[in-house]
Write a protein that holds these residues in place. Structure first.
Motif, PDB file in Angstrom:
ATOM      1  N   ARG A  22      11.414  90.239  37.237  1.00  0.00           N
ATOM      2  CA  ARG A  22      12.361  91.437  36.880  1.00  0.00           C
ATOM      3  C   ARG A  22      12.456  92.337  37.031  1.00  0.00           C
ATOM      4  N   SER A  23      10.890  92.864  37.322  1.00  0.00           N
ATOM      5  CA  SER A  23      10.514  94.240  36.654  1.00  0.00           C
ATOM      6  C   SER A  23      10.718  95.110  37.517  1.00  0.00           C
ATOM      7  N   GLY A  24      11.693  95.007  39.184  1.00  0.00           N
ATOM      8  CA  GLY A  24      12.003  95.789  40.234  1.00  0.00           C
ATOM      9  C   GLY A  24      11.084  96.249  41.155  1.00  0.00           C
ATOM     10  N   ASP A  25      10.151  95.423  41.018  1.00  0.00           N
ATOM     11  CA  ASP A  25       9.192  95.869  41.916  1.00  0.00           C
ATOM     12  C   ASP A  25       9.716  94.989  43.109  1.00  0.00           C
ATOM     13  N   LEU A  26       8.886  95.193  43.860  1.00  0.00           N
ATOM     14  CA  LEU A  26       9.430  94.398  45.345  1.00  0.00           C
ATOM     15  C   LEU A  26       8.320  93.090  45.883  1.00  0.00           C
ATOM     16  N   ILE A  27       8.509  92.000  46.566  1.00  0.00           N
ATOM     17  CA  ILE A  27       7.341  91.254  46.580  1.00  0.00           C
ATOM     18  C   ILE A  27       7.460  91.706  47.922  1.00  0.00           C
ATOM     19  N   VAL A  28       6.409  91.436  49.488  1.00  0.00           N
ATOM     20  CA  VAL A  28       6.756  91.215  51.215  1.00  0.00           C
ATOM     21  C   VAL A  28       5.939  90.390  51.006  1.00  0.00           C
ATOM     22  N   ARG A  29       5.675  89.651  51.785  1.00  0.00           N
ATOM     23  CA  ARG A  29       4.618  88.377  52.254  1.00  0.00           C
ATOM     24  C   ARG A  29       5.044  88.607  53.814  1.00  0.00           C
ATOM     25  N   VAL A  30       3.394  88.142  54.428  1.00  0.00           N
ATOM     26  CA  VAL A  30       3.126  88.281  55.883  1.00  0.00           C
ATOM     27  C   VAL A  30       2.240  87.745  56.073  1.00  0.00           C
ATOM     28  N   HIS A  31       1.982  86.594  57.518  1.00  0.00           N
ATOM     29  CA  HIS A  31       0.833  86.078  57.801  1.00  0.00           C
ATOM     30  C   HIS A  31       0.816  86.384  59.213  1.00  0.00           C
ATOM     31  N   GLU A  32      -0.292  86.321  59.669  1.00  0.00           N
ATOM     32  CA  GLU A  32      -1.318  86.287  60.479  1.00  0.00           C
ATOM     33  C   GLU A  32      -0.402  85.349  61.948  1.00  0.00           C
ATOM     34  N   ALA A  33       0.122  85.132  62.960  1.00  0.00           N
ATOM     35  CA  ALA A  33       0.156  83.356  63.591  1.00  0.00           C
ATOM     36  C   ALA A  33      -0.280  83.403  64.308  1.00  0.00           C
ATOM     37  N   GLY A  34      -1.015  83.456  64.806  1.00  0.00           N
ATOM     38  CA  GLY A  34      -1.982  83.491  66.211  1.00  0.00           C
ATOM     39  C   GLY A  34      -3.503  83.336  66.148  1.00  0.00           C
ATOM     40  N   GLY A  35      -3.937  82.610  65.012  1.00  0.00           N
ATOM     41  CA  GLY A  35      -5.355  82.606  65.043  1.00  0.00           C
ATOM     42  C   GLY A  35      -5.955  83.628  65.308  1.00  0.00           C
ATOM     43  N   HIS A  36      -5.685  85.307  65.488  1.00  0.00           N
ATOM     44  CA  HIS A  36      -6.191  85.815  65.532  1.00  0.00           C
ATOM     45  C   HIS A  36      -6.717  86.964  64.489  1.00  0.00           C
ATOM     46  N   HIS A  37      -7.762  87.318  64.441  1.00  0.00           N
ATOM     47  CA  HIS A  37      -8.064  88.653  63.228  1.00  0.00           C
ATOM     48  C   HIS A  37      -6.842  89.859  64.181  1.00  0.00           C
ATOM     49  N   ALA A  38      -6.515  90.634  62.955  1.00  0.00           N
ATOM     50  CA  ALA A  38      -5.269  91.206  63.502  1.00  0.00           C
ATOM     51  C   ALA A  38      -5.495  92.643  62.417  1.00  0.00           C
ATOM     52  N   ALA A  39      -4.916  94.038  62.767  1.00  0.00           N
ATOM     53  CA  ALA A  39      -4.932  94.711  61.889  1.00  0.00           C
ATOM     54  C   ALA A  39      -3.196  95.201  61.869  1.00  0.00           C
ATOM     55  N   ALA A  40      -2.723  94.963  60.917  1.00  0.00           N
ATOM     56  CA  ALA A  40      -1.087  95.631  60.647  1.00  0.00           C
ATOM     57  C   ALA A  40      -0.860  96.875  59.266  1.00  0.00           C
ATOM     58  N   GLN A  41      -0.246  96.900  59.625  1.00  0.00           N
ATOM     59  CA  GLN A  41       0.989  97.880  59.218  1.00  0.00           C
ATOM     60  C   GLN A  41       2.106  97.460  58.749  1.00  0.00           C
ATOM     61  N   VAL A  42       1.975  97.893  57.162  1.00  0.00           N
ATOM     62  CA  VAL A  42       3.250  97.291  56.730  1.00  0.00           C
ATOM     63  C   VAL A  42       4.252  98.902  56.170  1.00  0.00           C
ATOM     64  N   ARG A  43       5.520  98.865  56.559  1.00  0.00           N
ATOM     65  CA  ARG A  43       5.749  99.846  56.061  1.00  0.00           C
ATOM     66  C   ARG A  43       7.386 100.187  55.052  1.00  0.00           C
ATOM     67  N   LEU A  44       7.663 100.720  54.321  1.00  0.00           N
ATOM     68  CA  LEU A  44       8.833 100.833  53.718  1.00  0.00           C
ATOM     69  C   LEU A  44       9.921 101.315  53.906  1.00  0.00           C
TER      70      LEU A  44
END
Length: 1011
Positions: free
Chosen positions: A944-966
């Motif tokens: 409850r510090s005010g930080d934000l949690i974002v969770r992602v995963h790779e679903a296809g069984g591949h190496h992937a490059a991702a961008q997470v934007r707020l």
């Protein structure tokens, strides 16, 4: 002809049972007894003394099923007992061979501070070590008359498993409530003789065996059978040399931990587990105070929370023992959950809520996952265990395999992403060890890592229904600490064992993939409404967090931390491995269905409140799809992902679907697919028009319901045995068939009747899809039958791809080995995919988990792969009316599918389109870009510090490059564990987007400090 061993054993046994045990206690005084049977559910303990007690006599019956009876007992210690140790013996009518499965009671002092519990094999209550004579002794007993659902002939259907259907006849008779002088020397002699009788059958011919035989004979001779108390010390002196004989340092080493595997619900309701936890902990803390060498471990933060809430005095003793390092909080989970059916996010929260509770209450976390009794283990688990910060994993259930013996006891377990966790199975094959001779011999004889490792774990104590370790087990362990001819036993923390085992085995053997249990295969289908409630609740919990997070960040609305934590914990509790799998009594599932309805209602209200804040007052029609695959990017709370290429067609091809009818067929078609049904509603053709491929098999229609006789050898709600396939009825007849086209959607309606049951389907094809969507309602009245839905497919499938948490895994479709042959019923999360080099077919669902795949070859059709979804069962134990009633199911059959397309399909069935009105649209809050990278959770941090949690995963069984934007300013971003700590270095975000490289199936959790 008797040999020397059997003659000596026969003599020792008779003296032990007929002379020594009866003389462990001396003089007796009966308690005066009063009793009061509560008319309904239990009352708070504080109300116990004020009840309307009536005189009661030992030998009287008491306790209807599931009732609570309070006993008030009083007695005076005679003057001539002065200087002697005194105990109370309390036998409420126990049957000694079923600890934890019958009546039991918590014993309290007049001020209502708990002393300990009494239950089968544990009748004693401490009074004084040295009586003065004349003391007034008084106790209250809160006694539960739980019926014996698991009797001498288990698996017999009974209506006693629910208070609403149980009878009202008393089922127990009080045998004894009395004060007794305990003769310590005789009791110790009993433990000496008992241990040697247990050891003797497992000793090889040789000097040690000869010495033990002679010592037992000599001890029996030293005893005067007419004066056991007066000669017990002499008999013990004869036995001391063989009991003091030290064994070699190379002896197998048993790391014993006191234990009571308390099922959070099973053959008793949740309300009774709360009391079982209190009773067991009161007894165990009493033993910890009496035996300095003893250590005890208990899992399940939920059970700790119940003790804290209901038994504050016991809780304080527990906390003190934890602080001393002798009471071990094990496992780090909210409950010992099923690990196959809960979603990935649910498994994360099992660890998160469990560890947060232990850290808050005790200032420490569990180092390993303790899960002895779940019904198979997901291949996604190793990654989640490691990313939650755990170092080891413990279970034993795989020892129950019907066919194949697991090849290791200490090994590395590798999951779908390549993560490995050091794992141990106890070779004595039990989590309810007594340290018997049979168990010790089995541990030494079966242990498969003798060449490299020195020992194994023994969880010691009565479990399932609670009770825990007994003082007799502690006495046995003391004599076995370094005994010649036996494994050496020491009380030891599992953490110490695992540290030593890992040091001894720096390069352990590796097991890759799921830990499939070759038993209890039907738990993925039993009690469908429980599973449906769990699935819906899981999705709504994540959605409610997403919307509430958006409302918090967009408008400053207060985030409902407490309510969402409460709802998560309720759902996590019901994922316990005898609730979600459908293997508990009727009472448990009746309550679970009501609980899920309440959880779903509360979550819908939370979502609606967040939407109202976000959209504002207005009449603009708005909608969003709470799916991480939604094409336009809109997700709950303005969360978004980039559109994914999933194999479905482009909107330009979304022509209306149509229905064509002929004398013998009905065809649903659009520009992408064509599904042809015969006049019985069976699927004859399933054509992907983009390729022209027909996935159906000539002469073998799909959408075929098949009914099997379902009468396993035992464990009704748990098991389906392979021979169930020997009897099958194809449900090919249709009672009603009609069709329509509405809003561009072509739909076929049909109804089937069989036995006393009715099944209706609505099969629809929408524009722009190659997916046949099915909504089904079944009025299920069958008994001991198993309903399957079959789709024979013209697919040369080498394996079946099934979704698991945060990814998928493959099971081969052939049965080359006994390991593969044993997997005739398997599990999935939301979808299964059958494919070959030219395409695949996916079958997704919103509330089912069981399926099977078989393969066949004919000269006419070539390879045939038949995919069957498990729909409903009707076992009679422990709930005699399992699943009787009305059920709804939804399925979707997708042609030309891929793993990502199937994942999207699973989302679309479970994360429903949400429509609402307001003044404005909600802009995306989080955007994830990257092929196959999915968004799993967006929420404030648990601290409850005010930080934000974002969770992602790779679903296809591949190496992937991702961008997470707020879409809100943030000061920094770091990667953290699933417990939202152990932060890594700050992640670069040069243009406001965090860039990640993900390996196949990896789960990544980001923590944003907002600006």
């Amino acid at each position: 002809m008797h040999d020397e061993t059997s003659l000596t054993m026969g003599r020792a046994r008779r003296v032990f049972f007929e002379r020594i045990l009866p003389e462990c206690y001396g003089a007796r005084v009966n308690f005066s007894i009063e009793a009061y049977e509560l008319p309904g559910e239990p009352v708070p303990v504080s109300e116990g003394p004020g009840l309307d007690y009536q005189p009661f006599t030992a030998g009287t019956q008491w306790g209807p099923p599931w009732a609570t009876t309070w006993f008030h007992v009083r007695a005076t210690i005679p003057q001539d007992w002065a200087g002697q140790p005194v105990e109370a013996l309390m036998d409420l009518g126990f049957e000694g061979n079923r600890p934890g499965f019958q009546c039991e009671a918590l014993v309290m002092r007049p001020d209502l501070t708990p002393v300990k519990a009494v239950n089968p094999r544990n009748h004693w209550v401490p009074v004084t070590e040295s009586a003065q004579g004349g003391e007034e002794i008084e106790f209250y007993l809160e006694a539960a008359s739980n019926p014996v659902i698991l009797g001498d002939q288990p698996f017999i259907p009974t209506q006693q498993g629910d208070r609403e259907t149980a009878d009202s006849n008393p089922i127990y008779t009080v045998h004894a409530l009395e004060l007794r002088v305990i003769r310590r020397e005789v009791w110790e002699l009993a433990q000496d003789v008992d241990l040697l009788m247990h050891q003797l059958p497992h000793l090889p011919q040789g000097q040690r065996k000869g010495l033990v035989l002679q010592a037992l004979d000599d001890a029996m001779t030293a005893l005067d059978l007419r004066d056991i108390p007066g000669t017990a010390a002499a008999a013990r002196a004869v036995l001391h040399p063989v009991l003091d004989a030290r064994g070699p340092d190379s002896a197998h080493r048993i790391s014993a931990i006191g234990h009571s595997h308390i099922d959070s619900a099973w053959l008793w309701p949740l309300r009774e587990t709360k009391r079982k936890a209190g009773r067991t902990v009161s007894s165990m803390t009493d033993l910890l105070e009496r035996y300095p060498e003893f250590r005890y471990g208990m899992s399940s933060a939920q059970q700790y929370a119940w003790v804290k809430e209901n038994y504050p005095a016991v809780w304080e003793r527990l906390k003190a023992a934890v602080a001393e390092g002798r009471f071990e909080p094990l496992g780090g989970m909210w409950v010992e959950s099923d690990t196959v059916m809960p979603s990935g996010e649910s498994m994360v929260r099992q660890f998160l809520q469990g560890q947060l509770f232990f850290e808050k209450e005790f200032g420490k976390r569990s180092r390993g996952v303790w899960l002895p009794d779940s019904f198979g283990y997901s291949p996604a688990l190793p990654q989640l265990i490691r990313r939650a910060g755990f170092e080891w994993f413990f279970t034993q259930k795989i020892s129950w395999n019907q066919v194949n013996t697991f090849p290791h006891h200490s090994f590395d377990w590798e999951g779908i992403d390549g993560s490995r966790v050091f794992t141990h199975f106890p070779p004595m094959d039990t989590y309810n060890a007594e340290l018997s001779g049979d168990e010790l011999d089995k541990a030494d004889r079966q242990f498969r890592e003798h060449r490299k490792a020195s020992g194994s774990i023994a969880p010691v104590g009565w479990g399932d229904g609670g009770g825990g370790t007994t003082r007799e087990m502690i006495a046995r362990a003391a004599r076995l600490s370094n005994l010649d001819g036996s494994p050496h036993v020491q009380w030891e923390s599992p953490d110490v064992f695992f540290d030593r085992a890992k040091a001894e085995m720096p390069h352990p053997p590796v097991w890759v993939g799921e830990l499939y249990l070759e038993l209890h295969r039907a738990v993925t289908t039993s009690q469908h409404k429980t599973k449906q409630g769990n699935r819906r609740s899981e999705h709504l919990l994540v959605e409610a967090e997403w919307w509430a997070t958006a409302a918090w960040l967009r408008t400053g609305a207060e985030y409902p931390y407490d309510e969402l934590q409460e709802l998560w914990r309720i759902v996590l509790t019901h994922q316990f491995h005898d609730i979600l799998p459908g293997t508990s009594i009727a009472w448990v599932h009746r309550e679970a269905i009501g609980t899920y309805a309440d959880v779903i209602s509360r979550l819908e209200r939370l979502i609606e409140a967040s939407l109202a804040v976000l959209a504002g007052e207005g009449s603009l029609a708005l909608s969003a799809n709470p799916s991480s695959f939604e094409e336009r990017g809109a997700l709950p709370g303005g969360i978004a992902v980039a559109p994914q290429r999933t194999g479905e067609t482009a909107p330009d091809d979304a022509a209306d679907a149509t229905v064509r009818e002929s004398a013998d067929a009905v065809v649903l078609s659009n520009a992408q697919a064509e599904f042809t049904f015969d006049r019985q509603g069976l699927l004859l053709h399933a054509v992907d028009l983009s390729t022209g491929r027909d996935y159906s098999v000539p002469g073998r229609p799909g959408n075929l319901f098949q009914l099997h006789e379902d009468f396993p050898n035992q464990w009704d709600a748990w098991d389906v045995d392979r021979f169930y396939r020997d009897s099958v009825q194809d449900l090919a007849e249709v009672a009603e068939l009609r069709h329509e086209v509405s809003d561009g959607v072509a739909t076929l309606f049909l109804t089937r009747t069989f036995g006393d049951s009715t099944l209706s389907q609505r099969l629809s094809l929408a524009p722009g899809e190659r997916t046949l969507r099915v909504a089904q309602e079944t009025e299920w009245k069958q008994t001991e039958q198993f309903l399957k839905l079959a789709f024979p497919l013209s697919v040369w499938a080498q394996d079946a791809v099934a979704e698991t948490q945060f990814g998928f895994h493959r099971r081969v479709t052939h049965t080359n080995t006994s390991w593969e042959n044993a997997k005739f019923e398997t599990s999935t999360q939301r979808w299964v995919l059958i494919g070959d080099r030219d395409g695949g077919v996916a079958l997704a669902n919103e509330s089912s988990h069981g399926f099977d795949v078989t393969r066949d070859v004919t000269d006419e059709t070539g390879m045939i792969t038949t995919l069957r979804l498990s729909v409903l069962r009707a076992p009679r134990y422990p709930d005699p009316d399992t699943d009787h009633g009305v059920h709804t199911h939804e399925y979707a059959l997708q042609l030309g599918s891929t793993e990502l397309a199937a994942t999207r399909l699973g989302h679309s069935l479970n994360a429903r389109q949400r429509s609402f009105t307001g003044a404005r649209a909600v802009q995306p809050l989080v955007t994830v870009e990257g092929e196959g990278v999915l968004l799993d959770a967006v929420k404030p941090s648990e601290d409850r510090s005010g930080d934000l949690i974002v969770r992602v995963h790779e679903a296809g069984g591949h190496h992937a490059a991702a961008q997470v934007r707020l879409d809100v300013p943030f000061a920094s971003a770091v990667e953290v564990s699933l417990l939202e700590d152990a932060a890594g270095p700050e992640l670069p975000a040069p243009d406001g987007a965090v860039r990640l490289g993900l390996t196949p199936f990896s789960v990544r959790t980001l923590r944003f400090r907002l600006a």
